[in-house]
Enzyme design. Structure first.
Site, PDB file in Angstrom:
ATOM      1  N   GLU B 207       0.829  -1.206   0.000  1.00 48.18           N
ATOM      2  CA  GLU B 207       0.000   0.000   0.000  1.00 48.18           C
ATOM      3  C   GLU B 207       0.865   1.259   0.000  1.00 48.18           C
ATOM      4  OE1 GLU B 207      -0.279  -2.549   2.026  1.00 48.18           O
ATOM      5  OE2 GLU B 207      -2.371  -3.158   2.277  1.00 48.18           O
ATOM      6  N   GLY B 263       6.401  -2.543  14.315  1.00 48.73           N
ATOM      7  CA  GLY B 263       5.649  -1.416  13.745  1.00 48.73           C
ATOM      8  C   GLY B 263       4.747  -0.733  14.753  1.00 48.73           C
ATOM      9  N   ARG B 264       4.031  -1.512  15.560  1.00 45.23           N
ATOM     10  CA  ARG B 264       3.076  -0.916  16.491  1.00 45.23           C
ATOM     11  C   ARG B 264       3.751  -0.304  17.713  1.00 45.23           C
ATOM     12  NH1 ARG B 264       2.786  -6.279  15.939  1.00 45.23           N
ATOM     13  NH2 ARG B 264       3.055  -7.657  17.727  1.00 45.23           N
ATOM     14  N   GLU B 350      -3.071  -6.678  17.821  1.00 45.36           N
ATOM     15  CA  GLU B 350      -2.001  -7.238  16.989  1.00 45.36           C
ATOM     16  C   GLU B 350      -0.950  -7.912  17.861  1.00 45.36           C
ATOM     17  OE1 GLU B 350      -0.466  -6.028  12.753  1.00 45.36           O
ATOM     18  OE2 GLU B 350       0.419  -4.650  14.194  1.00 45.36           O
TER      19      GLU B 350
END
Lengths: 549, 549
Positions: B207, B263-264, B350
Site C-alpha cells: 500500500e 511497527g506498532r 495485533e
C-alpha cells in the site's frame, strides 16, 4: 420465544457446527450462487457463512413465527410500534413518495413534503447567493453543531459524498462538548461566510446547546455584537420554536421534524440539511430515493428468502444466539466509508442493545453484539491479527464499491484484491503441514520449520459477508444505510425488543447534572467513595490551573 | 499455566461474583483509596472493578508464577524475547538515556542516539528554512505515507498535540491504498512547500509503495519532470538503502530503525519523524521522556502492587479469563484523544491476538479481547445504550485530562461531569422501584409507570477504570502510550504468548497477491466458488466502467 423453533435451531447448530465453511463448499458446488443475492444493483454474497439451506429455512421459520412480515407492514403503515414511547416509527416516510401515511388518522406526508420543499428552497438560496452572509459574501462553509444522530449521519454522508459537494463548499462538525474541538474549528472559519446549523430536536441537548451558545458568543465577538447578523448565520433543526427564536434564529430558518423520527434514523429528515447544503439538494434527493428503493425491496418486492435485510439480519442472529459470537466487525474497503462502522455501531447498538422484551420482561438470550470497525485495508495492518489468529471468532461484513471513478485503476485493483483475499483467508486458513512445507521451501531447516510452523497456523472457518455496491454515490449510499436500518429492525423483531427507544442513555445524563452541580458549587453531594474522590481530584486540579473562563 | 493459581482464582471468582461493586464499597469504606494509584502525575482509580485485595493478591501470585519481574528485565535488557523471530524487543531503548544496551553483545544505544541526532538536525533545517523546497519556499506541509504502525501513531500523536505544532505547519496522512484518499489529499497540497515522508521499513509495503510511487508521479507531473527536486521533497523512514536511492531519495534523508522495533511500537523511532516535524523536535523529545518515566516506573521503581501497567493488565486478565468479558472499550473524554482507541486497538489486538503459546502449543483459554472505542462523550449519544442496558458487560477504560488550557472552563466542567457520571451510572445502575417512583413523581399514572419502569431498569455493576492525566501534552501522552504498551506486555506474560510477532497478517497478504494477479491477467486461478464469482463480478464491473488508469 417459540421454543420448538429454537430447539430445532439448536439441534441444527449441533450438526452444522461440525462442518467447516470449506466442507460446505465441497458439499454443494452451487453454493456461491445459492447464497448470493443480486438486487437493485447490490451484490450480496453470504456464502462464506456457517449456514446451509436448512439453516435459512429454520431461521425464516423463526422470523415467520415472530410475525416479521406483518411487523414490517406495521412499521411502514405508521402503527405505534415504539410501544414504550407510544410513537410511530416513520423514517421510511421521510423518503417516501406516497400521498398518504396516517398516524392516528393524521396524514403526515404533506408536512414531510413541506419540509423537503423548505430544505430545497433554502439550499437554492444559499447556493445561488440569494442568501448571503451579513457583509454580503456568499456562504462557503457549513458548521454542523450536533451530537449522536445529529452528527454521525452528516459526518458519514458528507465524507462519503465529498466528490459530489457543491463547488467551493466546506463543512465542519462540532459534536463533543470539549471546548478544544470548538476552539479548533472556530479558529479556521470566517464568520462572514459561515453558516452554523444547530441540530437539536428539543434545543436543550446539553453538549449541542453549550456549543451553540459559545459559537454565538464567538460570532458576536467577531461581528462587533451584530445581533441582527445571527439570523443570517444560524439556522436550527428543531421543533422548539420558542427556544429557537430566543436564540435569535429566524422562524423561517427553523426546520422541523417529528417524534416518529429517532435520532439515529434522522439523516433523511431536516437533520440532513447540512448534507443537502454540502452536496446540493438534488444529490440529497438521490440519497433519499436510494433508500426508497431499499424500502420497497424490503417491504414489497422481495420474498423473505431473497430479502437483503432479512438475510443479513438472520445471519447475525445465528452467530449471536447459536454460535455465541458477540461482536461484529464492519470492514469497508473504501476510504470514503471510513465512518460507516461508527454509523452502524450507533444504529445497531443504540437500537438493539436492550435486556428486556417489548413487554418489559428480562431476556434470557443475547441481543445486539458489539459492532465495531474501521477502514478494512487499514485494519489489515492493525487488528486483523486477532481476527485471523485470536481466540475469538468475529464475523465480518466487508463492504466495497466495484468501481470508483474518483480512484485510479491500479489502486482500485489492489484494494479489491485485498478485500477478496481477506475473506478467502478467513475461510480457508492454513494448516500446520502447509505452513511447514512453505518454510522448508524457503530454506528453513527442518527443526526450525517444525517449531515456527506452529505459529503460522490459521484455523480458518471464520465467516464474512461481502456487500458490493456498484459505486459510492448518493443513490447507493442511501440504499446501503437503509439496508442496515432494516437489518436492525429484523433482529429487533426476532429478539422481541423495542428497537426504537433508548432508555439506557438517561441515567448517565441525570447523574451528570448532579456531578456538574457539585463541580460548579464546589460542594460534593452524596456519591460512592470513588466518585467523591475523583470530583475532589478534579476540583484540586482546576484550582491549581487557571483555565479560560 | 500453573493450575493451582488458576484454581484459586476460579474459586475466588465463584465467591466474588456474588457481590456487586456497590457491595464491595459497602464492605470497605477505604476502597477508593485502597484501589487508587497516583504515580508520576497519573491518577488511576481502579476501585470500580469487581476485585478486592484478595483478587489482586491472587492475580499478583499468578504474575509471579509467570516470572513477570524477570521477564520485564529481560525485555529492557535486550534479550531476544520475540522468540519466533529471534529478536530483541527494544522500543524502550528508543527513549532511553542509558549509555549501553547490548543485543548479542552489540551496544545499540550509540546508533539510536545517532538517529535521534539526525532527526533533530533535519527538523532544525526544515524549521529554520535551511532546507527549502525546490523553488526556494519553506516547507509548510508534511504528508506522511505509511500504514498500520507507520500511520496510527503519527495520526494519534499529531492530533493530540496539534496545539503544540510548529507555527504554520500542516500535516496529512495517506494510508489506505484507495486511490481516492491519495487524490483527495494531493488536490490540497502545494508541491513547492510539501515534504513527503515515506514510512516503510522494507520499502516494499504494498500500500505504502504504490502510494509513494503515485505521489512521485504526481510530483514529477507538477514540476515539469524535475527529478532532482525529489531529493528535496521526499524522505524515507526505512532500512532499504538501495530501494530508497532508486526512488530518488538522498541517502542523508533516509532515517533508519532496527529489527528490534515492531511497527506498532515504532512511534518512538524514526517513524516519529513526521511527528517531530509537526510539533518540533523538542516536543518530540518531551514525548520520549514521558515514556521513559513510565518505563522506569514499570521496570524499576514501583513494586507490582503499585505498578500501573501491572494492575491495568491484571484487571484485564481477570475479566477476560474469569468473567468471560471478551471486549474492552477505551473511552477518552477529550477530542484530541479521539484516535487513542484505534491506536490501542492495534497495540493490543495485533500483539496479543494469538492462539498458541510461546512454544507453539494451542491454548485452551482466551487471549486478547476485542478492543474498541471512540470519543466517550460522543459514545454516550451512540453506543452507550448497549453498555448500560445490553446483554453483555463491556469493561471500560475512561481517560480524561484534568486540565485543558486549550478548552474553556465551562465546557471542561461539563465534559468532566459526564465522564464521572458515566462511571458512576455503570456501577450503580437503577432499580425497578426507583425507576417507577421517578415516573410516579413525574405524574405518570400508576399502571403506565409499572409498565414503563421495566424498560428503565439498569442492572449496574458494570466496571470501569478511570485514568486521569494532568493535561494532554507531549510528556503525559508519552507516558500514557507507554502505560498501555507495558500493560500489553504484562498480559502477554500471563497468557504465555509471544506479544511481538504478527504471523496472522501473512496469509491475507499472500492471497492478495494471487488475487491481484488474477485481476491483472483477467485469468482466474483456483479458489472456492465464492471467491471466483466475486473476482468475476469485479472484472465485469471494471469492464463496464472506465477508470482513470
Amino acid at each position: 420465544m417459540p421454543s420448538s423453533v429454537i430447539d430445532a435451531l439448536k439441534a441444527h447448530y449441533q450438526q452444522l457446527s461440525q462442518l467447516t465453511l470449506l466442507d460446505l463448499f465441497k458439499q454443494n458446488p452451487q453454493r456461491a450462487k445459492d447464497f448470493t443475492l443480486e438486487s437493485e444493483g447490490i451484490y450480496f454474497d453470504f456464502s462464506k457463512n456457517n449456514i446451509n439451506e436448512q439453516t435459512l429455512e429454520l431461521l425464516l421459520n423463526f422470523a415467520k413465527q415472530q410475525n416479521l412480515a406483518a411487523k414490517i407492514q406495521a412499521m411502514f403503515n405508521g402503527e405505534k410500534i415504539n410501544n414504550t414511547e407510544n410513537r410511530a416509527v416513520l423514517h421510511t416516510a421521510l423518503r417516501s413518495n406516497k400521498e398518504s401515511i396516517l398516524v392516528d388518522g393524521h396524514n403526515v406526508m404533506p408536512e414531510i413534503k413541506a419540509v423537503r420543499a423548505q430544505m430545497a428552497e433554502f439550499c437554492r438560496k444559499i447556493h445561488s447567493g440569494e442568501h448571503l452572509g451579513y457583509t454580503g459574501k456568499k456562504i462557503a462553509t457549513i458548521v454542523n453543531i450536533g451530537i449522536g444522530g445529529s452528527d454521525l449521519g452528516p459526518v458519514l454522508i458528507c465524507q462519503a459524498l465529498k466528490p459530489y459537494r457543491v463547488a467551493g463548499m466546506n463543512i465542519h462538525f462540532i459534536s463533543s462538548v470539549d471546548g478544544y474541538m470548538l476552539n479548533d474549528i472556530l479558529a479556521d472559519v470566517d464568520p462572514e461566510t459561515t453558516l452554523f446549523v444547530v441540530a437539536s430536536k428539543t434545543f436543550t441537548t446539553q453538549e449541542t446547546m453549550i456549543n451553540a451558545h459559545s459559537t454565538r458568543s464567538w460570532f458576536l465577538d467577531k461581528t462587533a455584537n451584530n445581533t441582527a447578523a445571527i439570523a443570517k448565520h444560524f439556522i436550527a433543526l428543531s421543533t422548539n420554536t420558542q427556544a429557537v427564536e430566543a436564540f435569535g434564529i429566524a422562524r423561517e430558518n427553523m426546520f422541523a421534524f417529528w417524534d416518529f423520527v429517532g435520532g439515529r434514523y434522522s439523516s433523511w429528515s431536516a437533520i440532513g440539511l447540512s448534507i443537502a447544503l454540502y452536496i446540493g439538494y438534488d444529490n440529497f434527493d438521490q440519497f433519499l430515493s436510494g433508500a426508497r428503493v431499499m424500502d420497497e425491496h424490503f417491504s414489497q418486492t422481495a420474498d423473505l428468502r431473497k430479502n437483503l435485510p432479512v438475510i443479513l439480519g438472520l445471519i447475525g442472529v445465528w452467530y449471536n444466539n447459536f454460535y455465541d459470537y458477540h461482536s461484529l466487525i464492519i470492514s469497508p474497503y473504501n476510504t470514503r466509508l471510513t465512518r460507516f462502522p461508527a454509523y452502524i455501531q450507533q444504529l445497531e447498538m443504540e437500537s438493539n442493545g436492550k435486556s428486556v422484551n417489548k413487554a418489559g420482561e428480562p431476556l434470557d438470550y443475547a441481543t445486539c453484539p458489539v459492532v465495531w470497525g474501521d477502514s478494512g485495508i487499514n485494519g489489515q495492518h492493525a487488528y486483523y491479527q486477532l481476527l485471523h489468529q485470536g481466540t475469538q471468532v468475529v464475523p465480518m461484513d466487508i463492504i466495497v464499491a466495484a468501481s470508483d471513478k474518483f480512484s485510479n485503476k491500479e489502486h482500485n485493483d489492489i484494494l479489491w484484491s485485498n478485500a477478496i483475499a481477506q475473506a478467502e483467508a478467513f475461510m480457508t486458513g492454513k494448516s500446520y503441514e502447509t505452513a511447514k512445507a512453505e518454510l522448508l521451501a524457503q530454506g528453513v531447516v527442518q527443526e526450525s520449520a517444525s517449531e515456527i510452523a506452529k505459529h503460522k497456523v490459521f484455523s480458518g472457518n471464520r465467516p464474512s459477508n461481502m456487500i458490493i455496491l456498484p459505486e459510492i454515490n448518493p443513490h447507493y449510499l442511501g440504499m446501503l444505510i437503509a439496508l442496515y436500518e432494516h437489518k436492525v429492525f429484523v433482529q429487533g423483531v426476532i429478539w422481541d425488543i423495542n428497537t426504537f427507544d433508548q432508555m439506557g442513555v438517561e441515567l448517565g445524563k441525570a447523574l451528570a447534572k448532579k456531578v456538574l452541580q457539585d463541580i460548579e458549587s464546589r460542594q460534593i453531594s452524596e456519591h460512592d467513595g470513588s466518585t467523591v474522590a475523583i470530583i475532589q481530584h478534579y476540583l484540586n486540579q482546576t484550582t491549581q490551573n487557571k483555565l479560560k473562563s
